[in-house]
Design an enzyme around this catalytic site. Sequence first.
Site, PDB file in Angstrom:
ATOM      1  N   HIS A   1       0.845  -1.203   0.000  1.00 46.13           N
ATOM      2  CA  HIS A   1       0.000   0.000   0.000  1.00 46.13           C
ATOM      3  C   HIS A   1       0.882   1.255   0.000  1.00 46.13           C
ATOM      4  O   HIS A   1       0.627   2.205  -0.753  1.00 46.13           O
ATOM      5  CB  HIS A   1      -0.913  -0.026   1.231  1.00 46.13           C
ATOM      6  N   GLU A   2       1.908   1.277   0.858  1.00 48.15           N
ATOM      7  CA  GLU A   2       2.776   2.449   0.929  1.00 48.15           C
ATOM      8  C   GLU A   2       3.572   2.627  -0.363  1.00 48.15           C
ATOM      9  O   GLU A   2       3.781   3.750  -0.826  1.00 48.15           O
ATOM     10  CB  GLU A   2       3.718   2.336   2.129  1.00 48.15           C
TER      11      GLU A   2
ATOM     12  N   HIS B 291       1.488   4.392  -2.883  1.00 55.20           N
ATOM     13  CA  HIS B 291       1.512   5.848  -2.716  1.00 55.20           C
ATOM     14  C   HIS B 291       2.736   6.453  -3.388  1.00 55.20           C
ATOM     15  O   HIS B 291       2.657   7.497  -4.040  1.00 55.20           O
ATOM     16  CB  HIS B 291       1.535   6.206  -1.228  1.00 55.20           C
TER      17      HIS B 291
ATOM     18  N   GLU C 157      -6.398   7.032  -0.467  1.00 55.68           N
ATOM     19  CA  GLU C 157      -6.278   5.782   0.285  1.00 55.68           C
ATOM     20  C   GLU C 157      -6.956   4.641  -0.460  1.00 55.68           C
ATOM     21  O   GLU C 157      -6.424   3.535  -0.533  1.00 55.68           O
ATOM     22  CB  GLU C 157      -6.892   5.950   1.688  1.00 55.68           C
TER      23      GLU C 157
END
Length: 307
Positions: free
Chosen positions: A130-131, A134, A203
């Site tokens: 997930h990071e 980003h 998100e």
Amino acid sequence: MNYARTALLLAAMTAIMLTAGFLMGGQGGLMIALVIAIAMNAFSYWNADKIVLRMYGAKEVDGRSAPEFFTLVENLARRADMPTPKVYIIDTDQPNAFATGRSPERAAVAATRGLLDRLTRDEIAGVMAHELAHVKNRDTLTMTITATIAGAIGMLANFAMFAGMFGGNNRDNPLGGIGTILVALLAPVAAMLVQMAISRTREYSADRAGAEICGNPLWLASALEKLEAHARGIDNNRAERNPATAHLFIVNPLHAHSVDGLFSTHPKTAERVRRLRAMASEMPVRREGGTSVPVTEGSGPQRGPWG
């Protein structure tokens, strides 16, 4: 598109600072706020990531100091077809994580000690994917700059409140003392609304992209449920002292009861989990054979998320 969104964000945050300066000091206050805003934007572009990492006492690790965790991030970055970012560990018990940096070539990802101790390897893979999403989407530049400028707006609001308490008055202030009060009350809310507008949609996007990177949406769904439950009961003192950075984290590091849901910088965890589970039902997923182990610094052999 990401550059356009970044420019729009900087314009919105700058407008808030300029309005606050005008309400507090008229034309003179407006010019001072303009100079500060330009300086903050330039400084944030080059240094915001370092500021945030230092703010949280993040310690950089590598393949020798945290072999399993570092190798996991390295393998995920390879799957995402991007450079391996710098990897940090934050010494706090609350499980959480964030990414920062102005580009994929100058990025960093950070996980807390609580996350590494409480999540399985599969769940950690989901969080770090997930990071990395980003970073790959270049969200980190926008989100980190927002944190820095929002913090400056908060300081300006505190100054306005201090000035109002002691009867501060500027004859150039178009609204007199009312302008100072409006800055103290409304500037932080306006900055929070801008943060909320960016973070909620990004998100969801990072959840989907992260699930594709790690190969199994259920890993991230399970991690989010655990993170949400633990974050409600474990303090993150640095985050509480710097609420302008809350939107950087994968889940809200501030206690849920202290922030009205209307102004939360994060979408509801239940909705994120629902979307991930729906995504899992539509795609083939990678499995670890049901044997996942925690990833802790210096533990076990160097091993990627899939062996």
